[in-house]
Design an enzyme around this catalytic site. Structure first.
Site, PDB file in Angstrom:
ATOM      1  N   TRP A 356       0.841  -1.220   0.000  1.00 34.59           N
ATOM      2  CA  TRP A 356       0.000   0.000   0.000  1.00 34.59           C
ATOM      3  C   TRP A 356       0.861   1.250   0.000  1.00 34.59           C
ATOM      4  CZ3 TRP A 356      -2.028   2.601   4.945  1.00 34.59           C
ATOM      5  CH2 TRP A 356      -1.086   2.500   5.984  1.00 34.59           C
ATOM      6  N   ASP A 357       2.147   1.070   0.304  1.00 35.14           N
ATOM      7  CA  ASP A 357       3.083   2.197   0.333  1.00 35.14           C
ATOM      8  C   ASP A 357       2.948   3.053  -0.926  1.00 35.14           C
ATOM      9  OD1 ASP A 357       3.912   0.019   1.916  1.00 35.14           O
ATOM     10  OD2 ASP A 357       5.938   0.793   2.085  1.00 35.14           O
ATOM     11  N   GLU A 488       0.785  -3.120  12.384  1.00 34.95           N
ATOM     12  CA  GLU A 488       1.051  -4.563  12.343  1.00 34.95           C
ATOM     13  C   GLU A 488       1.364  -5.137  13.719  1.00 34.95           C
ATOM     14  OE1 GLU A 488       3.971  -5.203   9.265  1.00 34.95           O
ATOM     15  OE2 GLU A 488       2.533  -4.718   7.682  1.00 34.95           O
ATOM     16  N   LYS A 596       2.790  -0.131  15.994  1.00 35.29           N
ATOM     17  CA  LYS A 596       4.015  -0.072  15.203  1.00 35.29           C
ATOM     18  C   LYS A 596       4.053   1.257  14.437  1.00 35.29           C
ATOM     19  CE  LYS A 596       6.265  -2.767  11.543  1.00 35.29           C
ATOM     20  NZ  LYS A 596       6.048  -3.789  10.500  1.00 35.29           N
ATOM     21  N   GLN A 597       2.875   1.740  14.044  1.00 30.66           N
ATOM     22  CA  GLN A 597       2.818   2.905  13.149  1.00 30.66           C
ATOM     23  C   GLN A 597       1.445   3.554  13.234  1.00 30.66           C
ATOM     24  OE1 GLN A 597       2.975  -0.512  10.327  1.00 30.66           O
ATOM     25  NE2 GLN A 597       2.427   1.077   8.856  1.00 30.66           N
TER      26      GLN A 597
END
Ligand code: BGC
Length: 765
Positions: A356-357, A488, A596-597
């Protein structure tokens, strides 16, 4: 070396790094391929420890994934981008000793990348085992005029001797050996084995083929006409070779062009390998180094005209920003058959997969500055619709398509489904990207021919994958179970806020475009079997999408159960235990609230009108405290939101960490490749953050505010076929229409009319 210019990336001015990190930083690419800037004498010589290689976008081999327990529907093969022989590789022979047989001593003296022309200049001092010292200067570039070409000029000058030096330009090995780390799942890669034959021709033309994916690639080599060199056979392999009589202090040059070409599997071509070889050979047109360079540099010039971001007030930062933008340009596939790997074309990290980046972090840069490239990137997804449809059926999803979490060829390549396949949000991410592309470019043809089909088929996925809630909490609501959001460190949950909000958007835009095309192109709906009933179902699911909210904390909940878990003791965890994924079992991590993000706050970022400032602040504070940024896709999002909250110092701090991530190797793994999404986020931070760009109906809004340290920021965008230049200073913003028709736009939500004759100059303070 002239290194003063704002477009020069000079080694001496960069923070010190290890050799492999610099190989990544100085990689040359053009979207079709990338060549790491390694020691040109390394080849497969285990004496050296660099990581040389050529990466061709979309060229991969398959390796069977092995599972202790192989469940139905698990991805069976991993696709791995091939690390092909280093085109820079060269063999020298002095006093009868060949550098590929007995290692010479190679000392890197200097490197400089001219981002305006794309030329990488490097100097190495090389000593033979007989103590003869010579200087090797390389000038190389990946052509942006003909994406198949890589051009390299070598100059040698004897430093302590006069005598003969033989040069052999051949690739005696085919499987580029690398020293891969096996303790990091982000870097680890299964070995692939390549085969090679030479095609009969006047030139060394290699046909490289993969064993399992059965792809074939042509690499043709020609000495440039500036310094012709004969083709001969050495060790039964065709090569260019020549013996130079060097006089101490005098330099001699010779240069080569490579054509790299292959029938992309998505192309389904019937052309034979020999016709590809012939076309590769034809590409080696008889041009000089300068001609080839001028053509390529002109293209790069166009890129900068469209895409440069000029920052004044911090010269070093201005250059770092350009470094990020240049790498994005170097990485972007532009043939409709390839996308942008998470590591660009600079390394084998994440096995060269697209995530998806590309759509969520990098595409906006191209949509606004190089819309033709953005279109090609989206076309890649269109071309993989058949695979996505098969995958949906395989996963028991009755309708629509299911795009893979990570892939090259369109098939799922993720072996750990909780942090892979379960990230079904990718379907809505792709739809979101298409909507943004269409809204910014007004490219109705793309919508009609390709985009609408993807939007409808991903909307169908949500109707099939989600369901109507029955229990008290979810009654009458559309719910989506068993998914993993962007974070994640939390997996397989019900109603991940981000996923549900993105799915809602996917369904809403399916309704929007269905209603739009129903009037203008009703036949399209017929072809895709879109009925009024289905549109009503999309609408209802969007309207009733369940979005979890914690009424006590008054925050958006990451998922149905997120806020009830204990919080991971982040401050008590030693620094060397990060990233957590390398030190703890996933279930240990899943047991806690630790991100994580950016996850839930991604929705605050993507849908700014969803919440007021107070809600944004509560979400931001809550999630910032539990986020460890173990992913490179995180900091920029927090930075943009900090900016929206007027936390100027935080916004600036996050931005600086974003821009410098690869140059400072702050994630510790730049040696495996750049963090391309983070580079895209640098642009997002500048334009969506500090310039406050946002989309309005058929228009855009700017809410600029610069960090105190900067004097001005200037950039250009394309909007519905118009080119617009925006200059922001501490006190004013100036908007100029460079081409195209007048347009109404908004500054801090106040409407302005922009014409070619009348620029808009507005005081901010
Ligand atoms: C992140 C993902 C990202 C992937 C590739 C992972 O560490 O969690 O969001 O897509 O890296 O960059």
């Amino acid at each position: 070396m002239d290194t003063n210019d704002a477009f020069q990336l000079h080694l001496q001015k960069l923070p010190p790094q290890d050799e492999k990190t610099f190989e990544t930083i100085y990689t040359l690419g053009n979207g079709h391929f990338g060549v790491r800037a390694s020691n040109p004498l390394q080849g497969n010589n285990s004496h050296f420890n660099g990581q040389p290689g050529l990466f061709v976008n979309g060229f991969y081999d398959l390796t069977q994934l092995s599972y202790g327990e192989n469940y139905s529907g698990y991805a069976q093969n991993s696709q791995t981008i091939c690390q092909l022989p280093d085109l820079r590789f060269i063999i020298f022979e002095l006093d009868g000793i060949r550098s590929d047989e007995t290692p010479y001593n190679v000392k890197l003296v200097d490197k400089n990348l001219d981002m305006r022309t794309g030329v990488l200049m490097e100097i190495f001092d090389i000593k033979s085992p007989t103590n003869k010292l010579f200087r090797l200067t390389l000038q190389s570039f990946a052509s942006h005029a003909d994406k198949h070409l890589f051009v390299i000029k070598y100059s040698v000058s004897a430093l302590n001797f006069t005598g003969a030096l033989t040069v052999i330009k051949q690739h005696p090995y085919i499987n580029q050996q690398i020293q891969s780390r096996t303790d990091d799942m982000r870097a680890s890669r299964p070995e692939t084995a390549l085969d090679r034959t030479f095609i009969k021709s006047k030139l060394p033309i290699m046909l490289i083929s993969t064993r399992k994916s059965q792809l074939a690639l042509i690499v043709a080599q020609q000495a440039l006409k500036d310094n012709p060199m004969q083709v001969g056979m050495i060790d039964d392999l065709p090569c260019h070779n020549k013996t130079f009589d060097l006089t101490q202090g005098m330099s001699q040059s010779f240069s080569f062009v490579y054509a790299i070409s292959y029938p992309h599997p998505l192309l389904k071509t019937t052309l034979s390998q020999s016709s590809f070889a012939a076309s590769a050979e034809k590409r080696l047109a008889n041009k000089s180094f300068k001609q080839l360079l001028d053509e390529s540099a002109a293209k790069i010039g166009e890129f900068w005209d469209n895409s440069d971001v000029e920052l004044t007030g911090d010269t070093a930062l201005a250059k770092d920003i350009r470094f990020n933008l240049f790498h994005l340009y170097q990485a972007a596939g532009n043939d409709g058959l390839t996308s942008i790997p998470a590591k660009g074309l600079t390394g084998s990290g994440y096995e060269g997969h697209y995530f998806w980046d590309a759509e969520m972090f990098m595409l906006p840069f191209f949509i606004y500055t190089e819309p033709a490239i953005a279109r090609q990137l989206l076309l890649y997804r269109y071309h993989t619709l058949p695979q996505a449809q098969r995958r949906a059926r395989e996963m028991g999803v009755k309708n629509g398509v299911m795009f893979p979490w990570r892939t090259i060829n369109g098939e799922e390549s993720s072996s750990y489904y909780p942090a892979g396949t379960a990230q079904v949000h990718i379907n809505a991410d792709i739809a979101y990207a298409i909507d943004t592309y269409v809204r910014v470019t007004g490219d109705e043809d793309f919508l009609y021919d390709y985009g609408y089909e993807i939007i409808v088929k991903t909307a169908r996925f949500w109707l099939s994958y989600g369901h109507w809630g029955k229990d008290i909490a979810h009654k009458g609501k559309f719910v989506i179970d068993d998914v993993t959001g962007p974070d994640e460190y939390t997996a397989m949950v019900s109603n991940n806020y981000f996923t549900n909000r993105m799915a809602q958007n996917n369904l809403s835009i399916a309704v929007k475009y269905s209603n739009q095309l129903k009037h203008s192109h009703a036949e399209k709906l017929v072809t895709l079997n879109v009925t009024d009933e289905e549109i009503a179902q999309f609408n209802q699911a969007a309207d009733e999408m369940y979005l979890p909210y914690d009424d006590q904390k008054k925050i958006k909940m990451q998922d149905d159960l997120s806020t009830s878990k204990p919080v991971w003791p982040i401050k008590e965890t030693p620094r060397n235990q990060f990233p957590l994924l390398l030190h703890f079992h996933p279930m240990t991590i899943y047991h806690y609230q630790v991100n994580k993000q950016a996850d839930t706050v991604m929705t605050d970022f993507l849908f700014p009108k969803d919440q007021d400032a107070a809600q944004l602040k509560r979400d931001f504070d809550y999630y910032e405290a539990i986020t460890v940024h173990d992913s490179s896709l995180s900091r920029a999002i927090f930075g943009i939101l900090a900016h929206r909250l007027h936390h100027a110092d935080d916004a600036y701090g996050y931005f600086m960490q974003t821009v410098m991530m690869d140059l400072s190797n702050s994630q510790g793994n730049t040696s495996d490749g750049i963090h391309a999404a983070n580079m895209g986020s640098s642009w997002l931070s500048l334009i969506y953050g500090f310039a406050g760009m946002g989309l309005e109906k058929d228009s855009f809004n700017l809410s600029p505010e610069l960090p105190e340290a900067w004097s001005s920021l200037r950039f250009r965008i394309w909007f519905h076929g118009r080119q617009i230049e925006i200059t922001i200073t501490q006190t004013a913003v100036t908007v100029k229409l460079l081409s195209g028709n007048p347009i109404k736009f908004y500054l801090k939500h106040k409407a302005f009319k922009l014409t070619k004759e009348q620029l808009v100059n507005h005081f901010l303070k």
